[in-house]
Design a protein around this motif. Structure first.
Motif, short mmCIF file in Angstrom:
data_model
loop_
_atom_site.label_atom_id
_atom_site.label_comp_id
_atom_site.label_asym_id
_atom_site.label_seq_id
_atom_site.Cartn_x
_atom_site.Cartn_y
_atom_site.Cartn_z
N PRO A 50 0.82 -1.22 0.00
CA PRO A 50 0.00 0.00 0.00
C PRO A 50 0.85 1.27 0.00
CG PRO A 50 -0.89 -1.60 1.56
CD PRO A 50 0.44 -2.14 1.10
N GLU A 51 0.34 2.30 -0.65
CA GLU A 51 1.11 3.53 -0.83
C GLU A 51 1.52 4.14 0.51
OE1 GLU A 51 2.34 4.72 -3.59
OE2 GLU A 51 1.45 3.02 -4.67
N MET A 52 0.65 4.05 1.52
CA MET A 52 0.98 4.63 2.81
C MET A 52 2.20 3.93 3.41
SD MET A 52 -1.26 4.69 6.31
CE MET A 52 -1.18 2.90 6.34
N ILE A 53 2.23 2.59 3.30
CA ILE A 53 3.35 1.82 3.83
C ILE A 53 4.63 2.18 3.08
CG2 ILE A 53 4.21 -0.49 4.31
CD1 ILE A 53 1.75 0.29 5.92
N LYS A 54 4.52 2.34 1.76
CA LYS A 54 5.69 2.73 0.97
C LYS A 54 6.23 4.08 1.44
CE LYS A 54 4.81 0.44 -3.45
NZ LYS A 54 4.52 0.68 -4.89
N ALA A 55 5.33 5.02 1.67
CA ALA A 55 5.75 6.37 2.06
C ALA A 55 6.46 6.36 3.41
CB ALA A 55 4.55 7.30 2.09
N LEU A 56 5.99 5.51 4.32
CA LEU A 56 6.56 5.48 5.66
C LEU A 56 7.84 4.65 5.75
CD1 LEU A 56 3.32 5.10 7.80
CD2 LEU A 56 4.72 7.14 7.53
N SER A 57 8.10 3.85 4.72
CA SER A 57 9.29 3.00 4.75
C SER A 57 10.53 3.84 4.48
CB SER A 57 9.18 1.90 3.70
OG SER A 57 9.30 2.44 2.40
N GLY A 64 -17.34 -6.82 5.18
CA GLY A 64 -17.81 -5.51 5.60
C GLY A 64 -17.07 -4.90 6.76
N SER A 65 -16.21 -5.66 7.42
CA SER A 65 -15.45 -5.10 8.54
C SER A 65 -14.12 -4.55 8.03
CB SER A 65 -15.22 -6.16 9.62
OG SER A 65 -14.56 -7.29 9.08
N TRP A 66 -13.50 -3.73 8.85
CA TRP A 66 -12.28 -3.04 8.45
C TRP A 66 -11.19 -3.22 9.50
CZ3 TRP A 66 -11.88 -0.23 3.85
CH2 TRP A 66 -13.07 0.03 3.18
N LYS A 67 -9.95 -3.14 9.06
CA LYS A 67 -8.82 -3.13 9.98
C LYS A 67 -7.73 -2.23 9.39
CE LYS A 67 -7.81 -6.68 12.44
NZ LYS A 67 -7.83 -6.14 13.82
N PRO A 68 -7.23 -1.27 10.19
CA PRO A 68 -6.15 -0.40 9.67
C PRO A 68 -4.90 -1.22 9.41
CG PRO A 68 -6.49 -0.05 12.02
CD PRO A 68 -7.60 -0.94 11.57
N LEU A 69 -4.25 -0.97 8.30
CA LEU A 69 -3.08 -1.76 7.91
C LEU A 69 -1.96 -1.66 8.93
CD1 LEU A 69 -3.02 -1.10 4.09
CD2 LEU A 69 -3.41 -3.29 5.21
N LEU A 70 -1.81 -0.52 9.60
CA LEU A 70 -0.75 -0.37 10.58
C LEU A 70 -1.05 -1.11 11.87
CD1 LEU A 70 0.34 3.34 10.15
CD2 LEU A 70 1.50 1.27 9.39
N ALA A 71 -2.24 -1.68 11.99
CA ALA A 71 -2.59 -2.45 13.19
C ALA A 71 -2.56 -3.94 12.91
CB ALA A 71 -3.96 -2.04 13.70
N LEU A 72 -1.95 -4.35 11.81
CA LEU A 72 -1.83 -5.77 11.54
C LEU A 72 -1.06 -6.43 12.67
CD1 LEU A 72 -0.98 -5.76 7.76
CD2 LEU A 72 -3.01 -6.74 8.80
N PRO A 73 -1.37 -7.70 12.98
CA PRO A 73 -0.66 -8.37 14.07
C PRO A 73 0.85 -8.26 13.92
CG PRO A 73 -2.47 -9.73 13.30
CD PRO A 73 -2.38 -8.54 12.35
N SER A 92 -5.73 2.84 3.07
CA SER A 92 -4.88 2.60 4.23
C SER A 92 -5.46 1.52 5.14
CB SER A 92 -4.70 3.90 5.04
OG SER A 92 -4.15 4.92 4.23
N TRP A 93 -6.56 0.91 4.72
CA TRP A 93 -7.25 -0.08 5.53
C TRP A 93 -7.42 -1.38 4.74
CZ3 TRP A 93 -10.16 0.93 10.31
CH2 TRP A 93 -9.92 2.21 10.84
N LEU A 94 -7.64 -2.46 5.46
CA LEU A 94 -7.95 -3.74 4.87
C LEU A 94 -9.42 -4.03 5.12
CD1 LEU A 94 -6.81 -6.34 3.50
CD2 LEU A 94 -6.58 -7.29 5.81
#
Length: 264
Positions: free
Chosen positions: A115-122, A214-223, A248-250
């Motif tokens: 995801p683009e957000m993860i790329k930007a923060l890397s 239908g549920s969501w999880k923020p990508l930065l909160a992955l286990p 930015s979410w799954l």
């Protein structure tokens, strides 16, 4: 099929395989034997004795038990006893993943992207470096009369840089297919990454969470990411993404996995 591993978590591989083989091999030995027969006649004055003599030789070859060879054995053993191992070779995601549970070992072919957000923060994305440049140039801009009132305060810039540094060099990847709404996501540990993961490939991983439709999880909160507290994460998940932040979410249906391997 010869496999080109882009990612292979060897400690996890050894752990899984040792459970199926009652331990790990230090090396693989193979023996080969060959034999030959020599015929002849020996004697004096036309009187002789004939006979055959067999000779044998044996060669022992020792080979290293490489990670790719161990993965091939794991895959073969898992497919042979899929029910006991919890192996799912996903062909039709809507059917094969309908009753998937935590702990299942899943293999699925999909298109993988970061995801683009993860790329930007890397580190490769350069956000931390860009913040350093802004902080270094701000005094000069003010000195030459440039308007710097639109820049975030120094405290905010430091916080953004610190947040980016918590990601380290690890990455979160998402996989999707055109024939289903199911997605797969997981974290890649940098030491086991050996190539560009983006594009079509096969992911093998152990399911750590199942996200209902239908549920969501923020990508930065992955286990494993550990970037926010439990209460904050649950509050965000109940609320879902703000408009324009969906990338930015799954979104479910999806599975989160501890990635074992990615190969083409």
């Amino acid at each position: 099929m010869l496999k080109n591993f882009i990612y292979l978590n060897e400690p996890a591989l050894d752990s899984y395989l040792s459970s199926l083989e009652d331990g790990l091999r230090a090396a693989v030995q193979a023996k080969s034997a060959s034999s030959s027969s020599i015929s002849g006649k020996a004697g004096v004055g036309g009187v002789g004795v004939g006979g055959d003599r067999d000779t044998q030789s044996e060669e022992t070859i020792s080979r290293d038990d490489t990670a790719s060879a161990r993965f091939e054995r794991l895959q073969a053993l898992a497919r042979q006893d899929a029910e006991r191992v919890g192996w799912i070779d996903v062909v039709n995601p809507d059917t094969d993943l309908a009753g998937v549970g935590i702990g299942a070992l899943v293999e699925i072919e999909c298109e993988i992207f970061i995801p683009e957000m993860i790329k930007a923060l890397s580190p490769a994305g350069g956000l931390a470096k860009a913040i350093d440049q802004v902080q270094a140039l701000a005094p000069l801009a003010s000195l030459f009369g440039s308007d710097v009132t639109g820049l975030p305060p120094a405290g905010q810039l430091d916080a953004m840089k610190g947040f980016a540094s918590t990601l380290g060099s690890d990455a979160v990847v998402v996989g999707e297919r055109d024939d289903t709404d199911w997605r797969v996501a997981g974290k890649l540990l940098e030491p086991y990454l050996s190539g560009d993961v983006e594009g079509y490939a096969r992911i093998v991983g152990k399911v750590s969470a199942v996200l209902r439709p239908g549920s969501w999880k923020p990508l930065l909160a992955l286990p494993g990411m550990n970037l926010m507290g439990r209460d904050k994460r649950r509050e965000m998940e109940r609320k879902g993404p703000d408009e324009g932040q969906e990338d930015s979410w799954l979104q479910g249906p999806a599975i989160m996995v501890d990635v074992l391997a990615i190969y083409r």
